[in-house]
Scaffold this active site. Sequence first.
Site, PDB file in Angstrom:
ATOM      1  CE1 TYR A  84     137.417   9.646 100.124  1.00  6.70           C
ATOM      2  CE2 TYR A  84     135.694   8.070 100.683  1.00  6.70           C
ATOM      3  CZ  TYR A  84     136.792   8.434  99.922  1.00  6.70           C
ATOM      4  OH  TYR A  84     137.262   7.580  98.951  1.00  6.70           O
ATOM      5  CB  CYS A  85     135.540  15.711  99.859  1.00  9.08           C
ATOM      6  SG  CYS A  85     135.679  16.959 101.149  1.00  9.08           S
ATOM      7  NE  ARG A  86     142.436  18.992  98.983  1.00  5.18           N
ATOM      8  CZ  ARG A  86     143.144  19.636  99.913  1.00  5.18           C
ATOM      9  NH1 ARG A  86     144.086  19.006 100.583  1.00  5.18           N
ATOM     10  NH2 ARG A  86     142.929  20.893 100.186  1.00  5.18           N
ATOM     11  N   GLY A  88     136.907  18.090 103.574  1.00 11.03           N
ATOM     12  CA  GLY A  88     135.661  18.282 104.313  1.00 11.03           C
ATOM     13  C   GLY A  88     134.637  19.218 103.721  1.00 11.03           C
TER      14      GLY A  88
END
Length: 125
Positions: A84-86, A88
């Site tokens: 995951y990131c902030r 996508g």
Amino acid sequence: MNVLIKFLTMSVFALCGAAVASEVPTISGAQLESRIEKVVILDVRTPEEFAAGHVPGARNIPHDQLPNRIAELAGIEDREVVVYCRSGRRAATAQDTLAAHGFKRIIHLEGDMLKWEAERRPISK
């Protein structure tokens, strides 16, 4: 002519990258929370974002450092890796990198950190 070739080459690479990322299954926050001890969680945001709050148990390797730090994940290629990131975009890049290095069980956290926080799920600092 060279400009057209460059454009077509970049378009093909973009489409290939999108195809790999779109094939990655997703996991909801609730599903991840219930399986948090059984999966490897990879946060591909910056160290500053990670320090501000992350999914409990997550490892932090920024997406742009992942190709050079892939050895840190040696031995887990066959495990489920939740990325995951902030929002996508960086996660998709990281998923492509992992797939290119033989990871087969890549899962994307649905909605990334924005949704995790919006659902008021646990956060570690």
